[in-house]
Motif scaffolding. Sequence first.
Motif, PDB file in Angstrom:
ATOM      1  N   LYS A  56       0.845  -1.189   0.000  1.00 61.17           N
ATOM      2  CA  LYS A  56       0.000   0.000   0.000  1.00 61.17           C
ATOM      3  C   LYS A  56       0.883   1.243   0.000  1.00 61.17           C
ATOM      4  O   LYS A  56       1.848   1.321   0.765  1.00 61.17           O
ATOM      5  CB  LYS A  56      -0.914   0.003   1.233  1.00 61.17           C
ATOM      6  CG  LYS A  56      -1.917  -1.141   1.261  1.00 61.17           C
ATOM      7  CD  LYS A  56      -2.777  -1.085   2.515  1.00 61.17           C
ATOM      8  CE  LYS A  56      -3.782  -2.235   2.548  1.00 61.17           C
ATOM      9  NZ  LYS A  56      -4.605  -2.199   3.785  1.00 61.17           N
ATOM     10  N   SER A  57       0.554   2.195  -0.844  1.00 64.47           N
ATOM     11  CA  SER A  57       1.339   3.426  -0.903  1.00 64.47           C
ATOM     12  C   SER A  57       1.398   4.081   0.475  1.00 64.47           C
ATOM     13  O   SER A  57       0.367   4.291   1.122  1.00 64.47           O
ATOM     14  CB  SER A  57       0.714   4.399  -1.905  1.00 64.47           C
ATOM     15  OG  SER A  57       0.940   3.961  -3.216  1.00 64.47           O
ATOM     16  N   SER A  82       9.308   4.330  -2.021  1.00 65.87           N
ATOM     17  CA  SER A  82       9.118   5.633  -2.664  1.00 65.87           C
ATOM     18  C   SER A  82       8.558   5.547  -4.077  1.00 65.87           C
ATOM     19  O   SER A  82       8.356   6.585  -4.718  1.00 65.87           O
ATOM     20  CB  SER A  82      10.446   6.400  -2.691  1.00 65.87           C
ATOM     21  OG  SER A  82      11.440   5.694  -3.423  1.00 65.87           O
ATOM     22  N   ASP A  83       8.313   4.338  -4.574  1.00 62.09           N
ATOM     23  CA  ASP A  83       7.731   4.196  -5.903  1.00 62.09           C
ATOM     24  C   ASP A  83       6.305   3.666  -5.777  1.00 62.09           C
ATOM     25  O   ASP A  83       5.874   3.266  -4.694  1.00 62.09           O
ATOM     26  CB  ASP A  83       8.581   3.255  -6.766  1.00 62.09           C
ATOM     27  CG  ASP A  83       8.533   3.620  -8.243  1.00 62.09           C
ATOM     28  OD1 ASP A  83       7.651   4.400  -8.628  1.00 62.09           O
ATOM     29  OD2 ASP A  83       9.374   3.125  -9.005  1.00 62.09           O
ATOM     30  N   ALA A  84       5.597   3.641  -6.882  1.00 59.33           N
ATOM     31  CA  ALA A  84       4.217   3.162  -6.864  1.00 59.33           C
ATOM     32  C   ALA A  84       4.171   1.648  -6.710  1.00 59.33           C
ATOM     33  O   ALA A  84       5.103   0.946  -7.103  1.00 59.33           O
ATOM     34  CB  ALA A  84       3.519   3.566  -8.164  1.00 59.33           C
ATOM     35  N   PRO A  85       3.092   1.124  -6.128  1.00 54.30           N
ATOM     36  CA  PRO A  85       2.910  -0.328  -6.091  1.00 54.30           C
ATOM     37  C   PRO A  85       2.788  -0.876  -7.518  1.00 54.30           C
ATOM     38  O   PRO A  85       2.463  -0.160  -8.462  1.00 54.30           O
ATOM     39  CB  PRO A  85       1.595  -0.498  -5.331  1.00 54.30           C
ATOM     40  CG  PRO A  85       1.377   0.787  -4.613  1.00 54.30           C
ATOM     41  CD  PRO A  85       2.005   1.840  -5.456  1.00 54.30           C
ATOM     42  N   THR A 133      -1.281   5.041   5.143  1.00 54.01           N
ATOM     43  CA  THR A 133      -1.579   4.696   3.756  1.00 54.01           C
ATOM     44  C   THR A 133      -2.691   5.578   3.210  1.00 54.01           C
ATOM     45  O   THR A 133      -3.544   6.070   3.958  1.00 54.01           O
ATOM     46  CB  THR A 133      -1.991   3.218   3.635  1.00 54.01           C
ATOM     47  OG1 THR A 133      -3.100   2.955   4.516  1.00 54.01           O
ATOM     48  CG2 THR A 133      -0.838   2.299   4.002  1.00 54.01           C
ATOM     49  N   PRO A 177       7.270   8.564   1.206  1.00 56.10           N
ATOM     50  CA  PRO A 177       5.975   7.875   1.174  1.00 56.10           C
ATOM     51  C   PRO A 177       4.925   8.674   0.411  1.00 56.10           C
ATOM     52  O   PRO A 177       4.020   8.098  -0.198  1.00 56.10           O
ATOM     53  CB  PRO A 177       5.608   7.729   2.654  1.00 56.10           C
ATOM     54  CG  PRO A 177       6.325   8.848   3.333  1.00 56.10           C
ATOM     55  CD  PRO A 177       7.610   9.002   2.577  1.00 56.10           C
ATOM     56  N   SER A 226       4.999   8.019  -3.348  1.00 56.61           N
ATOM     57  CA  SER A 226       4.296   6.779  -3.674  1.00 56.61           C
ATOM     58  C   SER A 226       2.788   7.009  -3.681  1.00 56.61           C
ATOM     59  O   SER A 226       2.072   6.526  -4.571  1.00 56.61           O
ATOM     60  CB  SER A 226       4.660   5.690  -2.659  1.00 56.61           C
ATOM     61  OG  SER A 226       3.983   4.484  -2.948  1.00 56.61           O
ATOM     62  N   MET A 227       2.288   7.767  -2.692  1.00 53.37           N
ATOM     63  CA  MET A 227       0.865   8.094  -2.648  1.00 53.37           C
ATOM     64  C   MET A 227       0.453   8.914  -3.874  1.00 53.37           C
ATOM     65  O   MET A 227      -0.607   8.691  -4.469  1.00 53.37           O
ATOM     66  CB  MET A 227       0.550   8.884  -1.374  1.00 53.37           C
ATOM     67  CG  MET A 227       0.709   8.112  -0.084  1.00 53.37           C
ATOM     68  SD  MET A 227       0.293   9.185   1.326  1.00 53.37           S
ATOM     69  CE  MET A 227       0.578   8.068   2.701  1.00 53.37           C
ATOM     70  N   LYS A 285       1.808   8.994  -6.862  1.00 54.30           N
ATOM     71  CA  LYS A 285       1.755   8.151  -8.059  1.00 54.30           C
ATOM     72  C   LYS A 285       0.521   7.249  -8.053  1.00 54.30           C
ATOM     73  O   LYS A 285      -0.146   7.055  -9.081  1.00 54.30           O
ATOM     74  CB  LYS A 285       3.026   7.303  -8.151  1.00 54.30           C
ATOM     75  CG  LYS A 285       4.272   8.089  -8.524  1.00 54.30           C
ATOM     76  CD  LYS A 285       5.440   7.143  -8.759  1.00 54.30           C
ATOM     77  CE  LYS A 285       6.612   7.849  -9.399  1.00 54.30           C
ATOM     78  NZ  LYS A 285       7.687   6.913  -9.779  1.00 54.30           N
ATOM     79  N   ARG A 286       0.223   6.698  -6.884  1.00 58.51           N
ATOM     80  CA  ARG A 286      -0.933   5.806  -6.776  1.00 58.51           C
ATOM     81  C   ARG A 286      -2.231   6.553  -7.050  1.00 58.51           C
ATOM     82  O   ARG A 286      -3.108   6.063  -7.775  1.00 58.51           O
ATOM     83  CB  ARG A 286      -0.966   5.177  -5.381  1.00 58.51           C
ATOM     84  CG  ARG A 286      -2.174   4.299  -5.107  1.00 58.51           C
ATOM     85  CD  ARG A 286      -2.203   3.077  -5.999  1.00 58.51           C
ATOM     86  NE  ARG A 286      -3.337   2.211  -5.683  1.00 58.51           N
ATOM     87  CZ  ARG A 286      -3.695   1.165  -6.419  1.00 58.51           C
ATOM     88  NH1 ARG A 286      -3.008   0.849  -7.497  1.00 58.51           N
ATOM     89  NH2 ARG A 286      -4.731   0.433  -6.075  1.00 58.51           N
TER      90      ARG A 286
END
Length: 391
Positions: A181-182, A206-209, A252, A271, A274-275, A277-278
């Motif tokens: 989970k982002s 730090s990247d997308a799932p 998340t 984090p 990542s969020m 991008k998600r």
Amino acid sequence: MLTQDQISTIKATIPVLEEHGVTVTTHFYKTLFEDYPQLLNLFNHVNQDTGAQPKALAYSLYQAAVHIDRLEAILPVVHQIAHKHRSIGVKEEHYPIVGEYLLKAMQEKLDLSADDPIIEAWGATYEIVADVFIQVEKEMYEEAPWEGFKNMRVDKKVRESDEITSFYFVPEDGSKLPGFKSGQYISVEASIPGEKYKHIRQYSLSDAPGMPHYRISVKREESPQGIVSNYLHNQVEVGDVIPMSAPAGDFTITETDKPLVLLSGGVGLTPLLSMYKRAREVQPDRPITFIQAVRNENVHGMKEEIQQLQQDDHIKHIVSYEKPEDINAGDLHGLLTKETLAAFLPDEGEYYLCGPEAFMRAMYNELQELGIPADNISYEFFGPTMTLAES
């Protein structure tokens, strides 16, 4: 269940914990590690040396005392800590040892006998709280995609700024990486040459799932606090193998129709990126405001990557340089204030904060003064679990 007398006794210790809690917890860790030095393979040595871990434990004891008649109020913090415990490998058999040494520390530093009502009440309280942790963590271990630490190979190493380097990991055995989970993090286990014990550190993904790799983006810290980050920056290269635990954490992103506001300080962007991008992937029309506070251009990590993602009118990316080297760099200069935040924030939204403790406390207070409800603000500390709302 605790008796009413035990509850009253625990509440009566609140002023004592306010004054002597850190003294008790500092002594607890000292004696625990003297008798069980192998536990230093789990615990962050730097947080012991700086006093951050004893302070966090003292705060947890204080919160337990304050909420002793409604312990359900501290369940969110229990889940945050339980995620970290699962991530580093805390097991059920550790809890009796911790309880024994914690009660001994209370006895010795508060000058109490083993049969004092305070010790008996705290012993009963510890059993209840420990059982909650054990049950919560048991479920987390069962749900984790792998047990313990899995060998991961460094597939790529990228310098992002003067301070931040990204590491791309793939499983050494060639297996497919499970999702995450982002906003979640992993723990890396570092066996550093010359060090007697292993060092475990948590780093946000730090990247997308859904990518074929896990990426962490690590800020180089000054020694001795930066013993692991310097090891990663200076000694770990492409092809090296690092043990890693499965993704963990409950900081998340939620998928709602409310505008998304991401507010980062320094490497706290990891984090949140990542969020970001998600959210763009699964909710392409959701309004997003991403505000980054950075010291200057030289330490601004992932700048180009984020700029390339900003292609829609409903996405705002604002950069605030505290002390820019180029007067024309960034959108804002100096520290973020309530006034500068108000100019960019939506009328309502969900807010996610991550960065240094001082930054998050300042931003949390500014958002509160702007009328943002506490329930709409989520955050995560890079370190021992604390709260912004009550400390």
